[in-house]
Design a protein around this motif. Structure first.
Motif, mmCIF file in Angstrom:
data_model
loop_
_atom_site.group_PDB
_atom_site.id
_atom_site.type_symbol
_atom_site.label_atom_id
_atom_site.label_comp_id
_atom_site.label_asym_id
_atom_site.label_seq_id
_atom_site.Cartn_x
_atom_site.Cartn_y
_atom_site.Cartn_z
ATOM 1 N N ALA A 87 62.021 49.768 77.017
ATOM 2 C CA ALA A 87 60.418 49.385 78.465
ATOM 3 C C ALA A 87 59.484 48.947 77.032
ATOM 4 O O ALA A 87 59.234 47.933 76.831
ATOM 5 N N ALA A 88 59.369 49.613 76.008
ATOM 6 C CA ALA A 88 58.182 49.137 75.468
ATOM 7 C C ALA A 88 58.186 48.238 74.003
ATOM 8 O O ALA A 88 57.970 47.251 74.296
ATOM 9 N N PHE A 89 59.701 48.117 74.033
ATOM 10 C CA PHE A 89 60.246 46.790 72.878
ATOM 11 C C PHE A 89 60.220 45.633 74.029
ATOM 12 O O PHE A 89 59.066 44.736 73.510
ATOM 13 N N ALA A 90 60.942 45.944 75.025
ATOM 14 C CA ALA A 90 60.121 44.733 76.273
ATOM 15 C C ALA A 90 59.283 44.248 75.907
ATOM 16 O O ALA A 90 58.236 43.117 76.538
ATOM 17 N N ALA A 91 58.133 44.904 76.249
ATOM 18 C CA ALA A 91 56.686 45.081 76.655
ATOM 19 C C ALA A 91 56.043 44.875 75.533
ATOM 20 O O ALA A 91 54.978 43.922 74.887
ATOM 21 N N SER A 93 57.014 43.058 72.950
ATOM 22 C CA SER A 93 57.900 41.891 72.247
ATOM 23 C C SER A 93 56.904 40.932 73.095
ATOM 24 O O SER A 93 56.578 39.231 72.200
ATOM 25 N N THR A 94 55.865 40.821 73.982
ATOM 26 C CA THR A 94 54.785 39.894 74.116
ATOM 27 C C THR A 94 53.691 40.469 74.217
ATOM 28 O O THR A 94 52.351 39.485 74.334
ATOM 29 N N GLY A 95 53.434 41.845 73.123
ATOM 30 C CA GLY A 95 52.255 42.151 72.854
ATOM 31 C C GLY A 95 51.765 43.064 74.355
ATOM 32 O O GLY A 95 51.550 43.440 75.096
ATOM 33 N N ILE A 96 51.094 44.301 73.759
ATOM 34 C CA ILE A 96 50.250 45.575 74.552
ATOM 35 C C ILE A 96 49.425 45.634 73.876
ATOM 36 O O ILE A 96 49.335 46.037 72.799
ATOM 37 N N ASP A 97 48.457 46.265 74.869
ATOM 38 C CA ASP A 97 46.991 46.592 73.965
ATOM 39 C C ASP A 97 46.802 48.261 73.981
ATOM 40 O O ASP A 97 45.974 48.984 72.870
ATOM 41 N N ALA A 98 47.826 48.830 74.596
ATOM 42 C CA ALA A 98 47.980 50.414 74.759
ATOM 43 C C ALA A 98 49.267 51.044 75.011
ATOM 44 O O ALA A 98 49.754 50.111 76.049
ATOM 45 N N ILE A 99 49.076 52.815 75.339
ATOM 46 C CA ILE A 99 50.215 53.039 75.938
ATOM 47 C C ILE A 99 49.422 54.340 76.587
ATOM 48 O O ILE A 99 48.365 54.857 75.697
ATOM 49 N N TYR A 100 49.661 54.520 77.786
ATOM 50 C CA TYR A 100 49.305 55.774 78.233
ATOM 51 C C TYR A 100 50.671 56.387 79.652
ATOM 52 O O TYR A 100 50.761 56.131 79.766
ATOM 53 N N LEU A 101 50.017 57.852 78.565
ATOM 54 C CA LEU A 101 51.524 59.140 79.108
ATOM 55 C C LEU A 101 50.399 59.482 80.165
ATOM 56 O O LEU A 101 49.572 60.130 79.790
ATOM 57 N N VAL A 102 51.249 59.938 80.884
ATOM 58 C CA VAL A 102 51.078 61.624 82.299
ATOM 59 C C VAL A 102 51.810 62.495 81.614
ATOM 60 O O VAL A 102 53.673 62.586 81.871
ATOM 61 N N LEU A 103 51.650 63.716 80.790
ATOM 62 C CA LEU A 103 52.042 64.408 80.184
ATOM 63 C C LEU A 103 51.887 65.549 80.894
ATOM 64 O O LEU A 103 50.753 66.024 81.942
ATOM 65 N N HIS A 104 53.228 66.714 80.528
ATOM 66 C CA HIS A 104 52.509 68.667 80.607
ATOM 67 C C HIS A 104 51.991 68.980 79.279
ATOM 68 O O HIS A 104 50.796 69.751 79.545
ATOM 69 N N GLY A 105 52.659 68.778 78.732
ATOM 70 C CA GLY A 105 52.814 69.238 77.564
ATOM 71 C C GLY A 105 53.046 70.966 77.280
ATOM 72 O O GLY A 105 52.815 71.446 75.850
ATOM 73 N N ALA A 106 53.933 71.574 77.662
ATOM 74 C CA ALA A 106 54.770 72.302 77.440
ATOM 75 C C ALA A 106 56.306 72.477 77.266
ATOM 76 O O ALA A 106 57.057 73.099 78.503
ATOM 77 N N LEU A 126 57.570 53.139 65.919
ATOM 78 C CA LEU A 126 58.564 51.733 66.897
ATOM 79 C C LEU A 126 57.786 50.793 66.626
ATOM 80 O O LEU A 126 55.918 50.807 65.753
ATOM 81 N N PRO A 127 57.937 49.182 65.739
ATOM 82 C CA PRO A 127 57.813 48.291 65.332
ATOM 83 C C PRO A 127 56.187 47.813 65.874
ATOM 84 O O PRO A 127 56.531 47.599 67.086
ATOM 85 N N GLY A 128 55.071 47.778 65.773
ATOM 86 C CA GLY A 128 53.935 47.353 65.508
ATOM 87 C C GLY A 128 53.353 48.121 66.885
ATOM 88 O O GLY A 128 51.944 48.500 67.456
ATOM 89 N N ALA A 129 54.040 49.794 67.050
ATOM 90 C CA ALA A 129 53.176 50.972 67.533
ATOM 91 C C ALA A 129 52.372 50.972 66.886
ATOM 92 O O ALA A 129 51.264 52.999 67.258
ATOM 93 N N ALA A 130 51.994 51.729 65.019
ATOM 94 C CA ALA A 130 51.472 52.585 64.541
ATOM 95 C C ALA A 130 49.874 52.765 64.979
ATOM 96 O O ALA A 130 49.337 53.661 64.364
ATOM 97 N N GLU A 131 49.537 51.018 65.030
ATOM 98 C CA GLU A 131 47.792 51.483 65.237
ATOM 99 C C GLU A 131 47.583 51.430 67.026
ATOM 100 O O GLU A 131 46.351 50.951 67.431
#
Length: 480
Positions: A87-91, A93-106, A126-131
């Motif tokens: 899903a990340a590669f597909a998104a 490929s046309t550009g995204i501005d941010a990633i939002y995660l719903v996590l527990h953490g344990a 992932l390529p392009g995700a570092a920043e």
């Protein structure tokens, strides 16, 4: 229109339990099915509703969630990652501005003791995700790690236990992401671990030590504009990891030299009040002996050792045996036992039979209890939550399915037998089965703190009791 990739991974892992949590145990939403939760009572539903208000284009990847339980099998991460990566590669490929995660953490696996940190590391690679800004929400009972702090920009922890603010906290994290997108300011995270480990019973935010720590965290946010979100992480004591325990984390635009003193102030307060979180519950027989004659009003007996919200199987017989031994009348307890429900399903209402109940999920329990019971009812176990801000809503949204259920009676005790273990965080659990909890003298709940939002308003008194089980407040090694 900002384009935001969103995904969720939610599991609180009790590493001392027998067995494991498999891929089949996870409820999975993919793509458009995630968007259908918009507006419900879950954190995912909250952030999606906020996103519509901000005009974001949400790019849903996948959401995996399961009830708290035993260590998670490695295949779950690889399955989750393969879907998220695609899903990340597909998104991207046309550009995204941010990633939002719903996590527990344990979440813990045999090969990965820091699953959330591993996911964040892979995302950053992932390529392009570092920043890319990575924001999100996590549970107050996370075991936060350095990798989580290093590879995320702003993860915001729940501020309340019971988790009545899970959805609201997801919205706060969305507000902060909007701040990032509109101002161009990108925070980073600073983390301060401690050597403190509290049982879940010591982490309620209505009392110390968490009450004072949360107040200090909010004060730091108000006093320092660079402190975007300060989280008090209570930790999850039933996970054997290097980072298990209390920690503090801030998402901030300030330099580390400025931010770390804020977290150190929280550490100083935590060290000074650490003893207040070390709760020890009295033996159940001692508590029940003190209740004779049975006092008026509703007594809620809390059994943390079989805390379903902490991963316990919910079929412990310790409290049940004690209620019977002490002859407690007009009482009710819920037990997770799909086999018992199945056995009863072929019987007519009113049938009396001998039934093996509970005691199958933990070596610490005395084992199944054989009782003569009368079958009172057989019901579907799906119920709408009465309280959409409850701790249970943070886990499941607006409804919960207990599976097929049965009500049986033994002497003065009614048992709600469920096919799916059900955290006792909403009174709809009882009312959906035809039992009005306010008419009872005693209710046993398999919880630690999260039940209080539901039961505080109806309880005359609330007493915690110790029984054999994997989530005892006494954090010592117990051998079967």
């Amino acid at each position: 229109m900002p384009r935001i990739l969103i995904a969720g991974l939610f599991h609180e892992t009790h590493t001392f339990l027998d067995g494991s949590t498999a891929l089949a145990d996870f409820h999975i939403l993919r793509g458009e099915a995630m968007l259908a939760t918009e507006g419900d009572s879950s954190p995912l539903g909250g952030v999606l509703e906020a996103a519509r208000g901000y005009g974001w284009q949400m790019l849903p990847a996948v959401d995996y969630r399961a009830q708290p339980s035993a260590i998670v099998e490695d295949e779950v991460l690889e399955s989750f990652w393969s879907e998220l990566e695609a899903a990340a590669f597909a998104a991207m490929s046309t550009g995204i501005d941010a990633i939002y995660l719903v996590l527990h953490g344990a979440m813990v696996m045999r090969s990965f003791v820091d699953v959330e940190g591993e996911v964040l590391k892979r995302l950053r690679a992932l390529p392009g995700a570092a920043e890319l800004p990575i924001f999100g929400v996590f549970d107050l009972h996370a075991n936060f790690t350095a990798r989580m702090a290093n590879d995320a920009n702003c993860l915001v922890g729940y501020r309340e236990n019971p988790h009545t603010d899970a959805r609201a906290t997801a919205v706060i994290a969305a507000e902060l992401l909007q701040r990032c997108l509109t101002t161009g300011a990108v925070p980073r995270m600073a983390w301060h671990p401690t050597d403190i480990v509290w049982p879940p019973t010591g982490t309620g935010t209505a009392s110390e030590p968490m009450l004072g720590l949360e107040a200090m965290a909010r004060s730091l946010e108000q006093s320092h504009a660079e402190a975007w979100a300060v989280s008090v992480v209570a930790g999850f004591s039933f996970a054997d990891t290097p980072d298990t325990g209390v920690s503090f984390v801030v998402a901030t635009t300030a330099e580390n030299s400025v931010a770390m003193p804020w977290l150190e102030s929280l550490n100083i307060l935590a060290q000074a009040t650490a003893h207040l979180g070390l709760v020890i519950d009295p033996p159940v027989d001692e508590v029940l002996a003190s209740m004779k004659p049975l006092p008026p009003g509703l007594t809620v007996l809390v059994e943390p050792s079989d805390n379903i919200g902490g991963g316990a199987p919910g079929d412990g017989t310790g409290l049940l045996r004690a209620l019977i031994a002490h002859g407690i009348d007009n009482a009710a307890v819920a037990i997770a036992d799909a086999a018992a429900v199945a056995q009863l399903s072929a019987l007519a209402i009113g049938t009396c039979t001998r039934l093996s109940i509970g005691g199958k999920g933990s070596r610490l329990d005395a084992g199944p209890l054989e009782l003569e019971v009368e079958l009172l009812a057989l019901n579907d176990g799906n119920f709408e939550l009465e309280d959409k801000n409850s701790h249970l809503a943070s886990m499941c949204g607006d409804a919960f399915d207990m599976g097929p259920c049965a009500i049986v009676r033994h002497a003065g005790l009614r048992l709600l037998l469920t096919s799916v273990k059900t955290p006792p965080f909403d009174l709809g659990q009882w009312r959906s089965q035809g039992i009005e909890p306010t008419t009872l003298s005693v209710i046993g709940v398999k919880a630690a703190v999260a039940h209080r939002r539901a039961y505080d308003p109806i309880a005359t008194r609330m007493l915690w009791v110790d029984t054999p089980g994997p989530c005892s407040s006494s954090l010592v090694l117990r051998r079967a």
